[in-house]
Write a protein that holds these residues in place. Structure first.
Motif, PDB file in Angstrom:
ATOM      1  N   ALA A 166     -10.194  -6.281  -8.591  1.00 49.53           N
ATOM      2  CA  ALA A 166     -10.165  -5.622  -7.275  1.00 49.53           C
ATOM      3  C   ALA A 166      -9.632  -4.191  -7.362  1.00 49.53           C
ATOM      4  CB  ALA A 166      -9.313  -6.434  -6.305  1.00 49.53           C
ATOM      5  N   GLY A 167      -9.207  -3.781  -8.560  1.00 48.49           N
ATOM      6  CA  GLY A 167      -8.652  -2.438  -8.722  1.00 48.49           C
ATOM      7  C   GLY A 167      -7.242  -2.309  -8.179  1.00 48.49           C
ATOM      8  N   THR A 168      -6.537  -3.418  -8.131  1.00 46.77           N
ATOM      9  CA  THR A 168      -5.192  -3.460  -7.562  1.00 46.77           C
ATOM     10  C   THR A 168      -4.166  -3.589  -8.679  1.00 46.77           C
ATOM     11  OG1 THR A 168      -6.106  -4.521  -5.593  1.00 46.77           O
ATOM     12  CG2 THR A 168      -3.742  -4.744  -5.935  1.00 46.77           C
ATOM     13  N   GLY A 169      -3.080  -2.856  -8.568  1.00 50.63           N
ATOM     14  CA  GLY A 169      -2.016  -2.930  -9.561  1.00 50.63           C
ATOM     15  C   GLY A 169      -1.215  -4.223  -9.431  1.00 50.63           C
ATOM     16  N   ILE A 170      -0.666  -4.669 -10.544  1.00 51.27           N
ATOM     17  CA  ILE A 170       0.141  -5.887 -10.609  1.00 51.27           C
ATOM     18  C   ILE A 170       1.613  -5.499 -10.629  1.00 51.27           C
ATOM     19  CG2 ILE A 170       0.733  -7.890 -12.030  1.00 51.27           C
ATOM     20  CD1 ILE A 170      -2.150  -7.534 -13.277  1.00 51.27           C
ATOM     21  N   VAL A 171       2.376  -5.962  -9.645  1.00 54.60           N
ATOM     22  CA  VAL A 171       3.816  -5.725  -9.600  1.00 54.60           C
ATOM     23  C   VAL A 171       4.490  -7.078  -9.857  1.00 54.60           C
ATOM     24  CG1 VAL A 171       5.753  -4.845  -8.256  1.00 54.60           C
ATOM     25  CG2 VAL A 171       3.465  -3.883  -7.907  1.00 54.60           C
ATOM     26  N   PRO A 172       5.007  -7.288 -11.078  1.00 55.38           N
ATOM     27  CA  PRO A 172       5.528  -8.605 -11.462  1.00 55.38           C
ATOM     28  C   PRO A 172       7.000  -8.832 -11.101  1.00 55.38           C
ATOM     29  CG  PRO A 172       5.465  -7.183 -13.383  1.00 55.38           C
ATOM     30  CD  PRO A 172       4.940  -6.383 -12.219  1.00 55.38           C
ATOM     31  N   VAL A 173       7.256  -9.245  -9.870  1.00 57.27           N
ATOM     32  CA  VAL A 173       8.610  -9.592  -9.453  1.00 57.27           C
ATOM     33  C   VAL A 173       8.935 -11.021  -9.895  1.00 57.27           C
ATOM     34  CG1 VAL A 173      10.096  -9.991  -7.441  1.00 57.27           C
ATOM     35  CG2 VAL A 173       8.641  -7.958  -7.542  1.00 57.27           C
ATOM     36  N   ASP A 225       0.813  -1.216   0.000  1.00 56.86           N
ATOM     37  CA  ASP A 225       0.000   0.000   0.000  1.00 56.86           C
ATOM     38  C   ASP A 225       0.846   1.267   0.000  1.00 56.86           C
ATOM     39  OD1 ASP A 225       0.943   0.010   2.578  1.00 56.86           O
ATOM     40  OD2 ASP A 225      -1.008  -0.112   3.544  1.00 56.86           O
ATOM     41  N   GLY A 226       2.089   1.150  -0.412  1.00 52.69           N
ATOM     42  CA  GLY A 226       2.984   2.306  -0.422  1.00 52.69           C
ATOM     43  C   GLY A 226       2.958   3.113  -1.705  1.00 52.69           C
ATOM     44  N   GLY A 227       2.113   2.736  -2.642  1.00 49.32           N
ATOM     45  CA  GLY A 227       2.046   3.454  -3.913  1.00 49.32           C
ATOM     46  C   GLY A 227       0.868   4.409  -3.933  1.00 49.32           C
ATOM     47  N   ALA A 228       0.619   4.965  -5.105  1.00 50.75           N
ATOM     48  CA  ALA A 228      -0.496   5.885  -5.262  1.00 50.75           C
ATOM     49  C   ALA A 228      -1.833   5.152  -5.142  1.00 50.75           C
ATOM     50  CB  ALA A 228      -0.403   6.584  -6.618  1.00 50.75           C
ATOM     51  N   SER A 229      -1.831   3.869  -5.434  1.00 45.38           N
ATOM     52  CA  SER A 229      -3.017   3.035  -5.327  1.00 45.38           C
ATOM     53  C   SER A 229      -2.587   1.651  -4.832  1.00 45.38           C
ATOM     54  CB  SER A 229      -3.708   2.937  -6.689  1.00 45.38           C
ATOM     55  OG  SER A 229      -2.839   2.361  -7.632  1.00 45.38           O
ATOM     56  N   PRO A 230      -3.524   0.801  -4.406  1.00 45.01           N
ATOM     57  CA  PRO A 230      -3.144  -0.531  -3.911  1.00 45.01           C
ATOM     58  C   PRO A 230      -2.442  -1.356  -4.992  1.00 45.01           C
ATOM     59  CG  PRO A 230      -5.539  -0.197  -3.744  1.00 45.01           C
ATOM     60  CD  PRO A 230      -4.955   1.010  -4.374  1.00 45.01           C
ATOM     61  N   GLN A 231      -1.468  -2.107  -4.568  1.00 46.93           N
ATOM     62  CA  GLN A 231      -0.687  -2.928  -5.499  1.00 46.93           C
ATOM     63  C   GLN A 231      -0.467  -4.307  -4.895  1.00 46.93           C
ATOM     64  OE1 GLN A 231       2.883  -0.618  -6.043  1.00 46.93           O
ATOM     65  NE2 GLN A 231       1.774   1.076  -6.970  1.00 46.93           N
ATOM     66  N   ARG A 232      -0.312  -5.289  -5.771  1.00 41.90           N
ATOM     67  CA  ARG A 232      -0.050  -6.668  -5.342  1.00 41.90           C
ATOM     68  C   ARG A 232       1.265  -7.100  -5.980  1.00 41.90           C
ATOM     69  NH1 ARG A 232      -5.182  -9.986  -5.387  1.00 41.90           N
ATOM     70  NH2 ARG A 232      -5.291  -9.030  -3.323  1.00 41.90           N
ATOM     71  N   ILE A 233       2.235  -7.416  -5.145  1.00 40.07           N
ATOM     72  CA  ILE A 233       3.549  -7.858  -5.621  1.00 40.07           C
ATOM     73  C   ILE A 233       3.525  -9.381  -5.741  1.00 40.07           C
ATOM     74  CG2 ILE A 233       6.028  -7.910  -5.161  1.00 40.07           C
ATOM     75  CD1 ILE A 233       5.578  -5.453  -3.293  1.00 40.07           C
ATOM     76  N   PHE A 234       3.527  -9.881  -6.978  1.00 44.48           N
ATOM     77  CA  PHE A 234       3.623 -11.319  -7.202  1.00 44.48           C
ATOM     78  C   PHE A 234       5.102 -11.679  -7.218  1.00 44.48           C
ATOM     79  CE2 PHE A 234      -0.633 -10.558  -8.718  1.00 44.48           C
ATOM     80  CZ  PHE A 234      -1.319 -11.686  -8.289  1.00 44.48           C
TER      81      PHE A 234
END
Length: 117
Positions: A71-78, A33-42
Motif C-alpha cells: 500500500a506504500g505505507t511505512g511500518i512503525v513497529p511499536v 498521517d503525521g509523517g512525510a508519508s502515510p504510516q501504520r503504527i503496529f
C-alpha cells in the motif's frame, strides 16, 4: 491447519488470523498521517494461547507487513513482536519508520478516544 487464513479488517484497524472462520489472533494498528508519508503504527499482536507455538504470529505478521508495504505505507513497529519480526526480516527495512514520540502520543490519544466510543 489447512483452514488457517489471514484477512485485513480495516473497519477494526487490524489484520486477523482465522481458523475455520473464527478469529484466533490479530495484529492491531493505527494509521498515522503525521509523517512525510502515510504510516501504520503496529501496537499489539496476539495469538490465542491454544494456537501458540505453531508459527501463526509470524504468518500473521508477514501478511500484515506485506499488505502495508504494498500500500506504500511505512511500518512503525511499536509492538514488541512486530519490532522483532522486522529486525529478523531485512526485506522490510526500507519500509520501517523509527518510532518517535509523536507516534506514541498519537497512538495514546487514538486508543483513548476509541475506548470512550
Amino acid at each position: 491447519m489447512s483452514d488457517i487464513t489471514v484477512r485485513h479488517n480495516p473497519e477494526r484497524s487490524r489484520f486477523e488470523i482465522l481458523d475455520r472462520g473464527n478469529v484466533i489472533g490479530k495484529a492491531a494498528y493505527q494509521d498515522y498521517d503525521g509523517g512525510a508519508s502515510p504510516q501504520r503504527i503496529f501496537y499489539h499482536t496476539v495469538i490465542n494461547e491454544e494456537y501458540g507455538g505453531q508459527g501463526l504470529a509470524g504468518k500473521l505478521a508477514a501478511v500484515a507487513l506485506d499488505a502495508t508495504v504494498q500500500a506504500g505505507t511505512g511500518i512503525v513497529p511499536v509492538c514488541p513482536f512486530i519490532k522483532k519480526f522486522v529486525a529478523k526480516h531485512p526485506e522490510y527495512s526500507d519500509s520501517v519508520v523509527a518510532v518517535a514520540p509523536a507516534h506514541l502520543e498519537f497512538l495514546e490519544t487514538a486508543l483513548a478516544s476509541r475506548a470512550r466510543a
